[in-house]
Design a protein around this motif. Sequence first.
Motif, PDB file in Angstrom:
ATOM      1  N   GLU A  50      26.162 -18.878  17.542  1.00 47.12           N
ATOM      2  CA  GLU A  50      26.455 -17.557  18.097  1.00 47.12           C
ATOM      3  C   GLU A  50      27.927 -17.205  17.917  1.00 47.12           C
ATOM      4  O   GLU A  50      28.261 -16.056  17.622  1.00 47.12           O
ATOM      5  CB  GLU A  50      26.068 -17.492  19.576  1.00 47.12           C
ATOM      6  N   LEU A  51      28.813 -18.181  18.088  1.00 51.16           N
ATOM      7  CA  LEU A  51      30.237 -17.931  17.887  1.00 51.16           C
ATOM      8  C   LEU A  51      30.536 -17.584  16.428  1.00 51.16           C
ATOM      9  O   LEU A  51      31.316 -16.677  16.134  1.00 51.16           O
ATOM     10  CB  LEU A  51      31.064 -19.141  18.331  1.00 51.16           C
ATOM     11  N   VAL A  52      29.903 -18.298  15.508  1.00 44.64           N
ATOM     12  CA  VAL A  52      30.081 -17.998  14.082  1.00 44.64           C
ATOM     13  C   VAL A  52      29.557 -16.599  13.780  1.00 44.64           C
ATOM     14  O   VAL A  52      30.207 -15.806  13.094  1.00 44.64           O
ATOM     15  CB  VAL A  52      29.387 -19.059  13.195  1.00 44.64           C
ATOM     16  N   ALA A  53      28.382 -16.267  14.317  1.00 49.75           N
ATOM     17  CA  ALA A  53      27.794 -14.943  14.091  1.00 49.75           C
ATOM     18  C   ALA A  53      28.661 -13.837  14.687  1.00 49.75           C
ATOM     19  O   ALA A  53      28.660 -12.712  14.195  1.00 49.75           O
ATOM     20  CB  ALA A  53      26.384 -14.881  14.684  1.00 49.75           C
ATOM     21  N   ALA A  54      29.438 -14.161  15.712  1.00 51.45           N
ATOM     22  CA  ALA A  54      30.333 -13.179  16.335  1.00 51.45           C
ATOM     23  C   ALA A  54      31.642 -13.032  15.565  1.00 51.45           C
ATOM     24  O   ALA A  54      32.488 -12.231  15.936  1.00 51.45           O
ATOM     25  CB  ALA A  54      30.618 -13.571  17.781  1.00 51.45           C
ATOM     26  N   GLY A  55      31.807 -13.815  14.501  1.00 44.99           N
ATOM     27  CA  GLY A  55      32.977 -13.660  13.651  1.00 44.99           C
ATOM     28  C   GLY A  55      34.097 -14.646  13.881  1.00 44.99           C
ATOM     29  O   GLY A  55      35.193 -14.472  13.356  1.00 44.99           O
TER      30      GLY A  55
END
Length: 131
Positions: A50-55
Motif C-alpha cells: 500500500e505504501l508503494v502504491a501510494a508513491g
Amino acid sequence: MTTSMDGQLKADLLALIRAECPGRHHGLPHRELALRIGARERRERRLVNELVAAGHLIGASTTCGVFWVVDEADYREGRKAMADIAYPVMERMRAFEAAWAAAFPPKQAALWEQAPDPGWAAAQRVPSALL
C-alpha cells in the motif's frame, strides 16, 4: 479497508523503513519489520504494498529485503524485483486470454476483442524493458 490501526501501523512502518533502511544494503526482511511494528508478516507485506502504491520510494527484493530507495541502483533493484513478479503473472494472463479466445466461436471472440478488460489493457502498456 484500512482501519485506524492500519493507518498507525503504516505510519510506523514508513518511519521505520525511512530511518533504518536507507538503501538496499541496509534492507530488512519482511519478518523483522513485522516484528518491529507488532504485526503479522502478511499484514506487514500488505502495508508495504500500500505504501508503494501510494508513491513512497520503497523497494523490496529477496536478496536485499525492504529498503528506502536512495539512488538509481536501489531503484533498479526494486524495479527488477517487481518485474520478476509481474512477468509470470502477465504470461499466465496471456495464456488465459488465448484459452478464452480459443474456447469461443470466432464471432464471440471478435465481439470480446472489441471491448477488452481494462486490466489487460494496462498490462499491455508495461514497458518491454520490464520483460
